[in-house]
Design a protein around this motif. Structure first.
Motif, mmCIF file in Angstrom:
data_model
loop_
_atom_site.group_PDB
_atom_site.id
_atom_site.type_symbol
_atom_site.label_atom_id
_atom_site.label_comp_id
_atom_site.label_asym_id
_atom_site.label_seq_id
_atom_site.Cartn_x
_atom_site.Cartn_y
_atom_site.Cartn_z
ATOM 1 N N LYS A 166 -5.729 3.586 21.580
ATOM 2 C CA LYS A 166 -5.497 4.932 22.103
ATOM 3 C C LYS A 166 -6.835 5.612 22.380
ATOM 4 O O LYS A 166 -7.760 5.514 21.581
ATOM 5 C CB LYS A 166 -4.696 5.781 21.092
ATOM 6 C CG LYS A 166 -3.287 5.313 20.863
ATOM 7 C CD LYS A 166 -2.440 5.678 22.036
ATOM 8 C CE LYS A 166 -0.967 5.567 21.718
ATOM 9 N NZ LYS A 166 -0.150 6.038 22.804
ATOM 10 N N ARG A 167 -6.931 6.325 23.494
ATOM 11 C CA ARG A 167 -8.189 6.969 23.875
ATOM 12 C C ARG A 167 -8.606 8.090 22.911
ATOM 13 O O ARG A 167 -9.779 8.300 22.672
ATOM 14 C CB ARG A 167 -8.062 7.530 25.282
ATOM 15 C CG ARG A 167 -8.065 6.469 26.347
ATOM 16 C CD ARG A 167 -8.031 7.094 27.741
ATOM 17 N NE ARG A 167 -8.276 6.093 28.770
ATOM 18 C CZ ARG A 167 -7.344 5.332 29.305
ATOM 19 N NH1 ARG A 167 -6.096 5.442 28.894
ATOM 20 N NH2 ARG A 167 -7.644 4.447 30.225
ATOM 21 N N GLU A 168 -7.661 8.819 22.377
ATOM 22 C CA GLU A 168 -7.965 9.994 21.561
ATOM 23 C C GLU A 168 -7.886 9.730 20.060
ATOM 24 O O GLU A 168 -8.043 10.658 19.276
ATOM 25 C CB GLU A 168 -6.996 11.133 21.917
ATOM 26 C CG GLU A 168 -6.989 11.491 23.386
ATOM 27 C CD GLU A 168 -8.353 11.978 23.891
ATOM 28 O OE1 GLU A 168 -9.052 12.678 23.139
ATOM 29 O OE2 GLU A 168 -8.710 11.635 25.023
ATOM 30 N N ALA A 169 -7.640 8.521 19.647
ATOM 31 C CA ALA A 169 -7.514 8.211 18.223
ATOM 32 C C ALA A 169 -8.527 7.142 17.844
ATOM 33 O O ALA A 169 -8.647 6.122 18.516
ATOM 34 C CB ALA A 169 -6.111 7.725 17.910
ATOM 35 N N ASP A 170 -9.242 7.361 16.779
ATOM 36 C CA ASP A 170 -10.255 6.418 16.315
ATOM 37 C C ASP A 170 -9.607 5.382 15.400
ATOM 38 O O ASP A 170 -9.865 5.336 14.199
ATOM 39 C CB ASP A 170 -11.355 7.175 15.577
ATOM 40 C CG ASP A 170 -12.506 6.282 15.174
ATOM 41 O OD1 ASP A 170 -12.699 5.234 15.822
ATOM 42 O OD2 ASP A 170 -13.195 6.614 14.200
ATOM 43 N N VAL A 171 -8.712 4.566 15.968
ATOM 44 C CA VAL A 171 -7.997 3.538 15.208
ATOM 45 C C VAL A 171 -8.047 2.225 15.976
ATOM 46 O O VAL A 171 -8.374 2.199 17.162
ATOM 47 C CB VAL A 171 -6.522 3.936 14.952
ATOM 48 C CG1 VAL A 171 -6.440 5.168 14.083
ATOM 49 C CG2 VAL A 171 -5.777 4.142 16.257
ATOM 50 N N LYS A 172 -7.704 1.151 15.289
ATOM 51 C CA LYS A 172 -7.636 -0.178 15.901
ATOM 52 C C LYS A 172 -6.351 -0.859 15.440
ATOM 53 O O LYS A 172 -5.825 -0.550 14.378
ATOM 54 C CB LYS A 172 -8.857 -1.002 15.509
ATOM 55 C CG LYS A 172 -10.146 -0.418 16.086
ATOM 56 C CD LYS A 172 -11.348 -1.180 15.646
ATOM 57 C CE LYS A 172 -12.616 -0.681 16.281
ATOM 58 N NZ LYS A 172 -12.900 0.724 16.139
ATOM 59 N N ASN A 173 -5.835 -1.795 16.246
ATOM 60 C CA ASN A 173 -4.644 -2.551 15.872
ATOM 61 C C ASN A 173 -4.964 -3.505 14.730
ATOM 62 O O ASN A 173 -6.035 -4.117 14.694
ATOM 63 C CB ASN A 173 -4.125 -3.371 17.058
ATOM 64 C CG ASN A 173 -3.300 -2.557 18.018
ATOM 65 O OD1 ASN A 173 -2.468 -1.761 17.610
ATOM 66 N ND2 ASN A 173 -3.525 -2.755 19.311
ATOM 67 N N ALA A 174 -4.043 -3.635 13.809
ATOM 68 C CA ALA A 174 -4.109 -4.619 12.725
ATOM 69 C C ALA A 174 -2.709 -5.219 12.616
ATOM 70 O O ALA A 174 -1.741 -4.490 12.437
ATOM 71 C CB ALA A 174 -4.523 -3.973 11.419
#
Length: 184
Positions: A166-174
């Motif tokens: 997501k562009r606005e969220a500082d996350v990554k898929n796990a």
């Protein structure tokens, strides 16, 4: 005459590959336990999304205990988002292509798989307003596979996302994947 000669050459080559068992084709499907990792969004908690993956497998034997395995999978990832009095399933459907180095730890049985996975976003359901989803996802994959018979196998794998979905969220898929597959 040329068509006949090409057909004979193709048939002989195919039989040689089949007899040498250098190339194996198969199908696989299984369950994903997906979540977002590595960051946070204020007021929102992430929880595991249970989803699925399915597709094709191609294994090319290079040496006695080493193969390259490429797959073409449809895989749903994402997370359940809880916050502000609501719960939303954020499912991202990817066309994923892992390319794995496969090291056999036992003769044609237990193997260690590791390599990159590139994914292209093809579907987004129940989107959440954290910005648009990125169209490309890159991850590292690692896991174990076990051949129950020469044709039937089971595998477990972990995918660690390296890009933000997501562009606005500082996350990554796990993602943790468990699969059952069949080689022809």
């Amino acid at each position: 005459m040329k068509k006949y000669l090409l057909t004979v050459i193709f048939s002989v080559t195919a039989v040689q590959f089949g007899n040498a068992q250098l190339l194996k084709f198969g199908v696989k499907a299984g369950v994903n336990f997906a979540n977002y990792n590595g960051g946070s969004v204020q007021g929102i908690d992430f929880s595991t999304l249970t989803s699925y993956h399915a597709g094709m497998v191609l294994e090319a034997k290079i040496m006695e205990n080493f193969s390259l395995q490429s797959e073409l999978l449809y895989s749903t990832q994402g997370a359940e988002l809880n916050g502000f009095g609501t719960q939303v399933k954020n499912e991202l459907g990817y066309l994923a292509v892992p390319v794995l180095a496969k090291f056999y730890l036992t003769k044609d049985g237990l193997s260690l798989e590791i390599g990159p996975q590139a994914s292209l976003l093809v579907n987004q359901r129940n989107s959440f307003s954290l910005g648009d989803a990125q169209t490309f996802d890159f991850a590292l994959a690692g896991g174990l596979s076990f051949k129950i018979t020469k044709e039937l196998f089971v595998s477990g794998r972990y995918l660690a996302g390296l890009t933000e979905p997501k562009r606005e969220a500082d996350v990554k898929n796990a993602v943790i994947q468990f699969s059952v597959g069949y080689l022809f």
